[in-house]
Enzyme design. Structure first.
Site, PDB file in Angstrom:
ATOM      1  N   GLY A  36      -9.345  -9.558   8.885  1.00 42.68           N
ATOM      2  CA  GLY A  36      -8.767 -10.596   9.216  1.00 42.68           C
ATOM      3  C   GLY A  36      -7.436 -11.079   9.902  1.00 42.68           C
ATOM      4  CG  LEU A  39      -6.776  -2.553  12.359  1.00 40.82           C
ATOM      5  CD1 LEU A  39      -7.385  -2.035  13.547  1.00 40.82           C
ATOM      6  CD2 LEU A  39      -7.899  -2.540  11.435  1.00 40.82           C
ATOM      7  CB  ALA A 118     -15.363 -10.789   6.137  1.00 36.45           C
ATOM      8  N   GLY A 183      11.684 -10.964 -11.816  1.00 38.49           N
ATOM      9  CA  GLY A 183      10.876  -9.905 -11.850  1.00 38.49           C
ATOM     10  C   GLY A 183      11.650  -8.373 -11.593  1.00 38.49           C
ATOM     11  CE1 TYR A 186       6.141   1.509  -8.442  1.00 42.70           C
ATOM     12  CE2 TYR A 186       5.295   0.248 -10.191  1.00 42.70           C
ATOM     13  CZ  TYR A 186       5.379   1.393  -9.420  1.00 42.70           C
ATOM     14  OH  TYR A 186       4.796   2.412 -10.267  1.00 42.70           O
ATOM     15  CD  GLU A 206      11.478  -7.942 -16.423  1.00 42.39           C
ATOM     16  OE1 GLU A 206      10.906  -7.821 -15.302  1.00 42.39           O
ATOM     17  OE2 GLU A 206      10.215  -8.037 -17.366  1.00 42.39           O
ATOM     18  NE  ARG A 273       0.400  -7.263  -3.472  1.00 45.28           N
ATOM     19  CZ  ARG A 273       0.664  -7.926  -2.243  1.00 45.28           C
ATOM     20  NH1 ARG A 273       1.788  -8.418  -2.085  1.00 45.28           N
ATOM     21  NH2 ARG A 273      -0.082  -8.049  -1.409  1.00 45.28           N
ATOM     22  CG  HIS A 445      19.952  28.481  -5.589  1.00 44.08           C
ATOM     23  ND1 HIS A 445      20.180  27.757  -6.553  1.00 44.08           N
ATOM     24  CD2 HIS A 445      21.180  29.062  -5.069  1.00 44.08           C
ATOM     25  CE1 HIS A 445      21.382  27.400  -6.855  1.00 44.08           C
ATOM     26  NE2 HIS A 445      22.166  28.277  -5.966  1.00 44.08           N
TER      27      HIS A 445
END
Ligand code: FAD
Ligand code: NAD
Length: 466
Positions: A36, A39, A118, A183, A186, A206, A273, A445
């Protein structure tokens, strides 16, 4: 209305859906992929790739600023300036190039891509309305749901105006003077660090008492220290009460119950999420749920026959490589293979400064689930020559293994550049390596990989360089 039928219909062209479609196409399964938007999904357009591009650019900018100050490397350079439109154009160019690659790969494997949103009619029928408003009804033998996730929101902090999600934060029209991030997971830490390195004043609020609370305290300590060194204000263990747009302040309640205000020009909300389960008729299928996610078994089958689900829609961990691995597997099962989604580990990397990598069990997991049966050892990057030459002495590599047979069950690392160790960690876990396999492998190394070998040697009681 146009109608057509196919064997596999995939809804969602993110990393889960497009990989499933490519593999199905390669296997000769007639496949239609409905997307929708664009891509590549969240990951390519408003997630993994643009965020890593900005992280790299912010690192470069901050490095140039350091050289303009008193660099211990003896490099003297004039103070850098940031051309934001050029930076965003460079980032968008990378995204566009990769998106073109996804479209080409789908075409090469014979997948028909249907643009448009869809709507599920039933488990074998989906309607799509394309950009021109034309409706197509597609019937299928197998329906694969890969619709991803959306940013979670907070009741007192609706998105709009100065309150933004990661999507807007990745393409800012301008940089705010003061950003407050809600927050310290990540997204909050990755993007909070970007904005700080690009010169904004950044505060992070947080709810829990630590940054990256999903990881163990020792692993995240170097990240918290680095944030403080960068000048990020950390308000940990605090509750957000609301945003006063007029006054430009975030109202916060501290751990002691006392309220305080954090002044900001923009607020980035990054509190997780949620699986995208609404707005496209999913509820008509009445699938069994696992909390807010679509419930799946080890083959990614939902509770309805021949309806499959993968990726963020199926919950945690919401990572692109998990979605891709599930997508590839579902295509193979539909193609006749016997497969199960039972990885030894799904590595995760947080691109903070320094980076954090985890794969498999941590010592905390071990203590909770395997009392006394596991051992762990860690090797400090301060004793690794390559780390010192990269100015990255903060951090360590840690291994967790079974006491009985030395089978490795987990790895963690924190340090600059350790993200690339995720491959070695994943391979050793997937191949069932024991400590001796890693300890007896000659590591080049000087590399950060030597710290991996030394952690295994230390777990065996015979570290050489510490
Ligand atoms: P998505 O990528 O969300 O794709 C779903 C697709 O479905 C979308 O293109 C959407 O338009 C489409 N769609 C939804 N509903 C419909 C419908 N009804 N009709 C047609 N199409 C529809 N993960 C990592 O592994 N590494 C990282 O470094 C990383 N960084 C991230 C940074 C940020 C800022 C964010 C937000 C996420 C990051 N992630 C990262 C997570 C990663 O983006 C997701 O785990 C991944 O994109 C999930 O893939 P997916 O295919 O399940 O869903
Ligand atoms: P997250 O789950 O990583 O972090 C959310 C943080 O918000 C947590 O620390 C949580 O305690 C805190 N929080 C929740 N409610 C709060 C409140 N009311 N006030 C203050 N803090 C609160 O979620 P995210 O950072 O939004 O990222 C979403 C998902 O995207 C991640 O779980 C991850 O799967 C994916 N992601 C991955 C990467 C990567 O792989 N490098 C990068 C970005 C995003």
């Amino acid at each position: 209305m146009k109608t057509e039928t196919t064997t596999l219909l995939v809804i969602g062209g993110g990393p889960g859906g497009y990989v499933a479609a490519i593999r199905a196409g390669q296997l000769g399964i007639p496949t239609v992929l409905v997307e929708g938007d664009r891509l590549g999904g969240t990951c390519l357009h408003v997630g993994c790739i643009p965020s890593k591009a900005l992280i790299h650019a912010a690192d470069e900018f901050e490095r140039a600023r350091r050289h303009a100050g008193s660099s211990p490397l003896g490099i003297r350079a004039p103070a850098p300036e940031l051309d934001l439109p050029t930076l965003l154009g460079w980032k968008d160019g990378i995204v566009a190039r990769l998106a073109g690659g996804v479209a080409a790969l789908l075409k090469k494997s014979g997948v028909r891509v249907q643009s448009g949103r869809a709507t599920i009619v039933d488990g074998k029928t989906v309607d799509v309305v394309d950009a021109a408003g034309e409706r197509v009804r597609i019937g299928c033998a197998h329906l694969l749901l890969a619709t991803g996730s959306r940013p979670a929101s907070l009741p007192g902090l609706p998105y709009g105006g100065a309150v933004v999600s990661s999507t807007e934060a990745l393409s800012p029209p301008s940089l705010p003077r003061r950003l407050v991030v809600v927050g310290a997971g990540y997204i909050g830490l990755e993007l909070g660090t970007v904005y700080r390195k690009l010169g904004c004043e950044v505060a992070i609020v947080e709810a829990l008492p630590r940054v990256l609370p999903a990881y163990d305290a020792e692993l995240t300590r170097p990240v918290a220290s680095s944030l403080r060194r960068l000048g990020v204000d950390l308000h940990l263990g605090c509750a957000v009460e609301g945003w006063d747009a007029g006054a430009g302040v975030l109202r916060v309640k501290g751990g002691d119950g006392a309220g305080f205000d954090v002044a900001a020009d923009r607020v980035l909300v990054a509190v997780g999420r949620r699986p995208a389960t609404s707005g496209y008729g999913l509820e008509t299928l009445r699938l069994a749920m696992a909390g807010s996610a679509v419930g799946i078994d080890a083959e990614c089958r939902t509770s309805m026959r021949d309806v499959w689900a993968i990726g963020d829609l199926t919950g945690e961990p919401m990572l692109a490589h998990r979605a891709m691995a599930q997508g590839e597997m579902v295509a193979e099962i539909i193609g006749g293979a016997r497969r199960r989604f039972a990885p030894a580990a799904i590595p995760a990397v947080c691109y903070t400064d320094p980076e954090v990598v985890v794969a498999g069990l941590s010592p905390d997991d071990a203590a909770a689930r395997h009392e006394g049966t596991l051992t762990s050892a860690q090797f400090p990057l301060a004793a690794n020559g390559r780390a010192l030459t990269l100015e990255s002495a903060d951090g360590f590599v840690r291994v967790v293994a079974r006491r009985s047979d030395h089978r490795i069950v987990g790895w963690q690392a924190v340090g600059r550049g350790v993200a690339e160790l995720a491959a070695a960690f994943g391979q050793s876990l997937e191949m069932g390596a024991v400590l001796e396999d890693v300890a007896h492998t000659i590591h080049a190394h000087p590399t950060l990989g030597e710290a991996v070998q030394e952690a295994a040697l230390r777990a065996l009681g015979r570290a050489l360089h510490a």
